[in-house]
Design a protein around this motif. Structure first.
Motif, PDB file in Angstrom:
ATOM      1  N   ARG A  37       0.845  -1.181   0.000  1.00  0.00           N
ATOM      2  CA  ARG A  37       0.000   0.000   0.000  1.00  0.00           C
ATOM      3  C   ARG A  37       0.892   1.247   0.000  1.00  0.00           C
ATOM      4  O   ARG A  37       2.068   1.191   0.357  1.00  0.00           O
ATOM      5  N   ARG A  38       0.308   2.372  -0.401  1.00  0.00           N
ATOM      6  CA  ARG A  38       1.031   3.635  -0.331  1.00  0.00           C
ATOM      7  C   ARG A  38       0.276   4.605   0.563  1.00  0.00           C
ATOM      8  O   ARG A  38      -0.930   4.451   0.789  1.00  0.00           O
ATOM      9  N   VAL A  39       0.995   5.588   1.080  1.00  0.00           N
ATOM     10  CA  VAL A  39       0.340   6.623   1.874  1.00  0.00           C
ATOM     11  C   VAL A  39      -0.244   7.660   0.921  1.00  0.00           C
ATOM     12  O   VAL A  39       0.209   7.801  -0.224  1.00  0.00           O
ATOM     13  N   PRO A  40      -1.247   8.401   1.334  1.00  0.00           N
ATOM     14  CA  PRO A  40      -1.862   9.390   0.449  1.00  0.00           C
ATOM     15  C   PRO A  40      -0.876  10.483   0.027  1.00  0.00           C
ATOM     16  O   PRO A  40      -0.001  10.887   0.790  1.00  0.00           O
ATOM     17  N   GLU A  41      -1.042  10.952  -1.189  1.00  0.00           N
ATOM     18  CA  GLU A  41      -0.249  12.066  -1.703  1.00  0.00           C
ATOM     19  C   GLU A  41      -0.790  13.381  -1.130  1.00  0.00           C
ATOM     20  O   GLU A  41      -2.004  13.542  -0.956  1.00  0.00           O
ATOM     21  N   THR A  42       0.100  14.297  -0.825  1.00  0.00           N
ATOM     22  CA  THR A  42      -0.307  15.611  -0.328  1.00  0.00           C
ATOM     23  C   THR A  42       0.074  16.730  -1.297  1.00  0.00           C
ATOM     24  O   THR A  42      -0.318  17.869  -1.088  1.00  0.00           O
ATOM     25  N   VAL A  43       0.838  16.382  -2.337  1.00  0.00           N
ATOM     26  CA  VAL A  43       1.273  17.379  -3.311  1.00  0.00           C
ATOM     27  C   VAL A  43       0.173  17.560  -4.363  1.00  0.00           C
ATOM     28  O   VAL A  43      -0.352  16.575  -4.891  1.00  0.00           O
ATOM     29  N   PRO A  44      -0.201  18.796  -4.682  1.00  0.00           N
ATOM     30  CA  PRO A  44      -1.225  19.024  -5.710  1.00  0.00           C
ATOM     31  C   PRO A  44      -0.841  18.382  -7.047  1.00  0.00           C
ATOM     32  O   PRO A  44       0.343  18.303  -7.396  1.00  0.00           O
ATOM     33  N   GLU A  45      -1.851  17.952  -7.797  1.00  0.00           N
ATOM     34  CA  GLU A  45      -1.621  17.231  -9.048  1.00  0.00           C
ATOM     35  C   GLU A  45      -0.776  18.034 -10.034  1.00  0.00           C
ATOM     36  O   GLU A  45       0.110  17.494 -10.691  1.00  0.00           O
ATOM     37  N   GLU A  46      -1.040  19.334 -10.131  1.00  0.00           N
ATOM     38  CA  GLU A  46      -0.278  20.129 -11.089  1.00  0.00           C
ATOM     39  C   GLU A  46       1.196  20.229 -10.706  1.00  0.00           C
ATOM     40  O   GLU A  46       2.078  20.284 -11.566  1.00  0.00           O
ATOM     41  N   VAL A  47       1.466  20.229  -9.417  1.00  0.00           N
ATOM     42  CA  VAL A  47       2.850  20.250  -8.946  1.00  0.00           C
ATOM     43  C   VAL A  47       3.514  18.905  -9.220  1.00  0.00           C
ATOM     44  O   VAL A  47       4.668  18.835  -9.653  1.00  0.00           O
ATOM     45  N   ARG A  48       2.790  17.819  -8.996  1.00  0.00           N
ATOM     46  CA  ARG A  48       3.319  16.482  -9.281  1.00  0.00           C
ATOM     47  C   ARG A  48       3.733  16.367 -10.745  1.00  0.00           C
ATOM     48  O   ARG A  48       4.825  15.892 -11.060  1.00  0.00           O
ATOM     49  N   LYS A  49       2.843  16.805 -11.632  1.00  0.00           N
ATOM     50  CA  LYS A  49       3.137  16.697 -13.055  1.00  0.00           C
ATOM     51  C   LYS A  49       4.315  17.573 -13.442  1.00  0.00           C
ATOM     52  O   LYS A  49       5.182  17.166 -14.225  1.00  0.00           O
ATOM     53  N   GLY A  50       4.376  18.763 -12.884  1.00  0.00           N
ATOM     54  CA  GLY A  50       5.473  19.671 -13.198  1.00  0.00           C
ATOM     55  C   GLY A  50       6.814  19.164 -12.726  1.00  0.00           C
ATOM     56  O   GLY A  50       7.848  19.427 -13.347  1.00  0.00           O
ATOM     57  N   ALA A  51       6.807  18.416 -11.622  1.00  0.00           N
ATOM     58  CA  ALA A  51       8.049  17.872 -11.063  1.00  0.00           C
ATOM     59  C   ALA A  51       8.416  16.522 -11.668  1.00  0.00           C
ATOM     60  O   ALA A  51       9.478  15.973 -11.360  1.00  0.00           O
TER      61      ALA A  51
END
Length: 207
Positions: A37-51
């Protein structure tokens, strides 16, 4: 029958790859059921994609789930010598488990990915073990019976405190076969300990 949870956070896939190896090792021990399992993401989707974060369809865990397992293996990238904030936030929500001693006597272990050989690899694993000890868990590292961690051939991760990998400053490195072997070793080690403790005298009696 013992149950092992491999719970991780991964940005670029290195920790996820190690998590799969940890699970493979745990499953090699007869009578062991393993969940990833993974822990929930806290980074906004647009930031995830940009990074350039990798997509991950692994099911998300909830803090309450931890009580259902005999062994819990946490995987995290290094963030300035400590666990990732996503993992810390997840553990910070487990106060109810702590209050009722729900994790006392369970086996806990840590593995990590770090950008460089001196980027806080061991500090991350040791500091991640601290909340496990507050929960009353039995800490499992990666004993030197896994001789691969003493190799001087190439860049390898891992330490007596847990399995690991070096991702490189730009994330271009991938877990070596030695890194993966260490993760499989640790997963099997945790599974064997959990099975042994599951049949032992309960450790939750208050004094």
């Amino acid at each position: 029958m013992s149950r092992i949870l491999v719970l991780y956070y991964s940005s670029y896939g290195h920790v996820r790859t190690l998590a799969e190896a940890e699970a493979e090792g745990a499953r090699s021990v007869p009578g062991t059921v393993v969940d990833i399992r993974r822990v929930p993401e806290t980074v906004p989707e647009e930031v995830r994609k940009g990074a350039g974060y990798v997509e991950d369809d692994t099911p998300v865990a909830a803090p309450a789930d931890l009580a259902e397992y005999d062994g819990i293996i946490l995987g995290t990238p290094t963030r300035f010598g400590m666990m990732a904030g996503q993992m810390k936030q997840f553990l910070d929500q487990a106060g109810g488990l702590w209050a009722r001693n729900a994790l006392v006597g369970k086996v806990g272990a840590v593995f990590a990915s770090t950008g460089s050989q001196h980027g806080g690899h061991e500090a991350t694993m040791l500091s991640t073990q601290i909340p496990m000890q507050h929960f009353g868990m039995v800490i499992a590292g990666m004993p030197y019976t896994f001789a691969g961690q003493t190799s001087a051939e190439g860049i390898i991760g891992g330490a007596p405190y847990g399995a690991g990998t070096i991702a490189g400053a730009d994330g271009s490195l991938h877990p070596t076969e030695t890194d993966l072997a260490g993760a499989r070793f640790q997963g099997a080690y945790v599974a064997r300990l959990a099975a042994a403790l599951a049949g032992a005298v309960p450790l939750t009696e208050a004094a």
